[in-house]
Motif scaffolding. Sequence first.
Motif: not given
Length: 197
Positions: A3-8, A83-84, A115-116
């Motif tokens: 269940n990895k998060s999708k990071l853009v 997440a971003f 957002v980071a």
Amino acid sequence: MENKSKLVIIVGSVREGRFGPNVASWVAEQAAVHGGFEVDVVDLAEIEIPLALPAASPKFAGDDYPRPAGMAALTSALEGADAFVVVTPEYNHSYPASLKAAIDWHFTQWTAKPVAFVSYGGAAGGRHAVLHLENVLTELHAVTIRDGLSFPNYFTTWQDGRPLDSEAPGYAKTVLDQLAWWSAALRSARNAAPYPA
């Protein structure tokens, strides 16, 4: 990790000769080492982002918002993200117009997502740009992460596409740990109930 998060990771500058792709590539590498994300790098220089916006706001137009066809890949990436990481330089104590336009063409795509920020620049390392971005993205109901990465005087503190500071990967891990925590928490919350925007 399941269940990895999708990071853009968003490359915010479109200026000729920009340094942003180097920073984004390094951040993507750190995210891959972290292991908690499916990573997608979106370079705004490769996307059609007009500065002129339609009269209607995406807040009220929803799915009927008239975005250019050349923006479809960006919209899809933002929509699918959990997440971003926004990679931004500092231009005149703020962030690039390309990044503001990309943000303003969207609304719900940012809502209840973390957002980071990774910034670079002169002596301030892009922190002025990040302060402005925090205000803008908070207005869109995104959750901005307190910790971030800042690279002052990047033109002397990077070599061969990597920061010379040996502690930079450790700082990146801290940011990514926080982003992963918020991403999982907010994804669960969004799945449980619609965000009351």
